[in-house]
Design an enzyme around this catalytic site. Structure first.
Site, PDB file in Angstrom:
ATOM      1  N   GLU A 293       0.877  -1.160   0.000  1.00  0.00           N
ATOM      2  CA  GLU A 293       0.000   0.000   0.000  1.00  0.00           C
ATOM      3  C   GLU A 293       0.920   1.216   0.000  1.00  0.00           C
ATOM      4  OE1 GLU A 293      -3.396   2.334   2.636  1.00  0.00           O
ATOM      5  OE2 GLU A 293      -2.447   0.539   3.438  1.00  0.00           O
ATOM      6  N   CYS A 327      -1.825   9.186   3.348  1.00  0.00           N
ATOM      7  CA  CYS A 327      -1.457   8.727   2.006  1.00  0.00           C
ATOM      8  C   CYS A 327      -2.521   9.067   0.967  1.00  0.00           C
ATOM      9  CB  CYS A 327      -1.171   7.226   2.013  1.00  0.00           C
ATOM     10  SG  CYS A 327      -2.561   6.211   2.537  1.00  0.00           S
TER      11      CYS A 327
END
Length: 373
Positions: A293, A327
């Site tokens: 990720e 993020c």
């Protein structure tokens, strides 16, 4: 494999000796990349590795200071692990998987132990929240939210494993063909610094719920909440070696040792893209499956039929929450031309109204950024 640190930065200050909690010494602030001088009389708690059901120092005794980004002062002493510590943790996890009860006990028993861990997290929620606040400067109200989400992670995956089913496949030969989810072995979980507890439990708990054993390396900037979880897992009755936590850096240290170890069956990593490429290349040598990720840019798109106040609220949250250290932060904002001026007036007012202050104060919505990043 340094979670999110830009290439070319000097190494962060580290200690060289292990001090037990009752003898821990403090550090003064120092220029980036240098060892801060010690000062007497500043007792700091020691947070060690959790390996094979015990909290232990590094084999070579090395430590590193844990810096509060708001005060720029150390507040804890952390075991600084290397290859030997990572290998020791993997060996404990492999032994627990190969010969221990965890992968062989029924879903119900694992479910009970994980819910017991979630209960203990609720009882220690204030300590967990303060750990993330002190480690990364996150406002305490946001850290408390993260703890609540983390507890839900534990409970969700504890229940999900028991309720999930496989598939039955039709066979012309009359054979009975079916799929079944089974544990594979040791999982290396490397979690990021921006949501230390929430994203850590997101990785670790599904692996545990399905009967795998785990070696968890939290980001070197935010190690404390992971250690607390390791302590609580022991208290909850997890078998030794099921959940191991190793602290340290990435390159030529604990992180790279974990990803290179042939006894690791799966790797899960959240962090920046350059590190993800390195991990993928290393894992390929052992044909180890990897879940990545990685960072990216998020965009908010606001059309002229939107509820503008609601859109403004979430646009501000998307970029300013957690000091923008997300993020999927909304770092791109596209507003339809017809409402642009009105939107920007409200957006500017909402941003300027954010309360800025010390992270331990419940009022601020914006506080210190993790300075090393």
């Amino acid at each position: 494999i340094r979670g999110g640190q830009p290439a070319g930065w000097p190494p962060r200050p580290v200690g060289t000796a292990f001090w037990p909690p009752e003898r821990a010494r403090g550090f003064r602030s120092a220029p980036h990349g240098t060892m801060p001088p010690t000062r007497e009389g500043a007792d700091m708690e020691f947070y060690g590795h959790i390996i094979d059901g015990q909290e232990v120092p590094s084999l070579d005794g090395a430590t590193m200071p844990d810096i509060d980004p708001y005060t720029r002062e150390p507040w804890a002493t952390i075991a600084l692990g290397g290859k030997a510590d990572a290998d020791r943790a993997v060996a404990a996890a492999k032994k627990a998987f190969d010969t221990g009860p965890w992968p062989r006990m029924g879903y119900e028993k694992r479910q009970q132990l994980m819910h017991r861990l979630a209960d203990l997290m609720e009882q220690n929620a204030d300590e967990l929240a303060m750990a993330d606040t002190r480690d990364m400067g996150k406002p305490i109200t946001q850290s408390r939210h993260d703890v609540a989400r983390s507890i839900l992670n534990v409970r969700f995956f504890a229940d999900h494993a028991r309720m999930s089913t496989g598939d039955a496949l039709p066979m012309d030969t009359g054979h009975h063909a079916y799929t079944r989810w089974e544990p594979v072995g040791v999982i290396a979980a490397i979690s990021p610094w921006n949501f230390p507890l929430m994203l850590g439990t997101w990785k670790v708990m599904p692996a545990l719920a399905w009967g795998n054993t785990v070696v968890w390396k939290p980001a070197e900037d935010t190690p404390v909440s992971a250690t607390i979880i390791g302590r609580l897992a022991i208290e909850a009755g997890f078998p030794h070696g099921v959940l191991n936590i190793v602290h340290g850096y990435g390159p030529d240290s604990a992180g790279s040792a974990l990803t290179e170890n042939p006894d690791v069956e799966r790797i899960t990593f959240t962090g920046e893209s350059g590190t993800g490429k390195i991990i993928s290349a290393v894992a390929a040598r052992n044909l180890t499956p990897v879940s990545l990720e990685l960072g990216g840019k998020g965009a908010n798109i606001v059309f002229d039929d939107a509820d503008i106040d609601n859109a403004v609220h979430w646009a501000v949250e998307a970029i300013f929450r957690n000091a923008g250290q997300v993020c999927l932060a909304g770092s791109r904002l596209y507003v339809q031309r017809g409402i642009y001026e009105d939107f920007m007036v409200r957006y500017k007012a909402a941003a300027e109204a954010l309360v800025i202050g010390a992270p331990k104060d419940p009022a601020p919505q914006f506080s210190a950024a993790l300075a090393s990043h």
